[in-house]
Scaffold this motif. Structure first.
Motif, PDB file in Angstrom:
ATOM      1  N   LYS A 236      -2.761  15.096 -16.743  1.00 38.41           N
ATOM      2  CA  LYS A 236      -3.072  14.615 -15.394  1.00 38.41           C
ATOM      3  C   LYS A 236      -4.347  15.260 -14.845  1.00 38.41           C
TER       4      LYS A 236
ATOM      5  N   ASP B 255      -7.266  13.296 -16.004  1.00 38.99           N
ATOM      6  CA  ASP B 255      -7.417  12.046 -15.258  1.00 38.99           C
ATOM      7  C   ASP B 255      -8.028  12.255 -13.878  1.00 38.99           C
ATOM      8  N   ASN B 256      -7.943  13.484 -13.359  1.00 39.77           N
ATOM      9  CA  ASN B 256      -8.434  13.774 -11.999  1.00 39.77           C
ATOM     10  C   ASN B 256      -9.343  15.001 -11.994  1.00 39.77           C
TER      11      ASN B 256
ATOM     12  N   ASN C  20      -3.503   9.209  -7.015  1.00 38.38           N
ATOM     13  CA  ASN C  20      -4.686   9.983  -7.401  1.00 38.38           C
ATOM     14  C   ASN C  20      -4.838  11.183  -6.480  1.00 38.38           C
ATOM     15  N   PHE C  21      -5.542  12.194  -6.960  1.00 39.45           N
ATOM     16  CA  PHE C  21      -5.783  13.378  -6.122  1.00 39.45           C
ATOM     17  C   PHE C  21      -6.879  13.049  -5.119  1.00 39.45           C
TER      18      PHE C  21
ATOM     19  N   VAL D  18      -0.288  13.147  -7.367  1.00 39.35           N
ATOM     20  CA  VAL D  18      -0.594  12.751  -8.745  1.00 39.35           C
ATOM     21  C   VAL D  18       0.690  12.559  -9.537  1.00 39.35           C
TER      22      VAL D  18
ATOM     23  N   LEU E 286      -0.253  21.290 -11.210  1.00 37.29           N
ATOM     24  CA  LEU E 286       0.344  20.020 -11.626  1.00 37.29           C
ATOM     25  C   LEU E 286       1.642  20.262 -12.405  1.00 37.29           C
TER      26      LEU E 286
END
Length: 270
Positions: A65, A68-69, A147-148, A142, A254
């Protein structure tokens, strides 16, 4: 003459052509639906019916994750870094940490300076929790499939409640570490999810500490192993000239959000 039993009174005698052949599936009842397949319904993703919790999976989830961010989470971590550094310098300006050794090497304990330094650290540390809460709220977003977003994470905070919680955590952890370190370490472990309960469940400070203690207590083995792996991730980030912490801190945040959901049986985004 046949061996078939006679029909019940009032019922027609079915012919052999109306009976399903051996091994075939009988048709559904008129107007109904076919029965579900063997084994019932498939398990829901995430906490309900998911695979057993695994600490390495939590860290791996945090890594995926984070990738992804990455950009926005690195920016958020920089905000936490800079804010914490500024508040740490301010604490030293207000009440410098005392030296416990005189110029000759003799031990010299100044109770007044020690208390003043601890109070300053507790007060300035309270404001760091606002930044930590922002990072936590974004990580939960997230894990929940979003999304962050720094602005949205800040906007979702109850600043007053976070400040009171931060002050309470700062005071209790400072007292704990002052009492031969071990009590502070134990408190920090069991109070880890306090901010998560504040920003996600809108609990008050005292209730959130109790909820965190209860959650960690019910999942102590998995929580401890996750914490130990998180420490290793932080050490690895520190060894990479501290730059690695820009990735390590989001990853363990996370992972903490993942554990927070899974420990409560709540779903997480794939």
């Amino acid at each position: 003459m046949t061996n078939e039993p006679p029909p019940y009174p009032g019922e027609p005698n079915p012919s052999s052509g109306d009976l399903p052949s051996y091994g075939s599936t009988p048709p559904p009842p008129q107007g109904g639906y076919p029965p579900p397949p063997p084994g019932g319904y498939p398990p829901a993703p995430g906490g309900y019916g998911a695979a057993p919790y695994s600490a390495p999976d939590a860290i791996g989830y945090g890594w995926r994750k984070f990738k992804d961010n990455a950009g926005v989470m690195i920016a958020a971590t920089l905000i936490v870094f800079v804010g914490g550094l500024v508040l740490g310098i301010l604490s030293e300006v207000i009440a410098p940490s005392p030296s416990y050794f005189a110029p000759g090497g003799d031990f010299d304990f100044d109770a007044g300076a020690t208390v003043a330094s601890l109070v300053a650290q507790a007060v300035t540390g309270t404001f760091v929790y606002i930044l930590v809460a922002m990072l936590t709220r974004g990580a939960l977003d997230v894990v929940d499939g979003g999304n962050f977003d720094i602005g949205r994470a800040f906007g979702a905070l109850d600043i007053v409640k976070v400040l009171i919680t931060g002050l309470l955590l700062s005071v209790l952890s400072t007292i704990g570490f002052a009492l031969c370190v071990l009590p502070g370490l134990i408190f920090s472990i069991f109070a880890y999810f306090t901010i998560y309960f504040v920003v996600d469940k809108d609990q008050d400070p005292v209730q959130s500490i109790g909820s965190s203690f209860s959650l960690v207590g019910r999942n102590f083995g998995d929580a401890l192993l996750t914490g130990l792996l998180a420490v290793l991730v932080l050490l690895a980030g520190t060894l990479l000239c501290l730059v690695g912490l820009l990735a390590a801190i989001p990853i363990i945040t996370l992972a903490g959000a993942y554990a927070f959901r899974r420990f409560q049986g709540e779903p997480v985004a794939p």
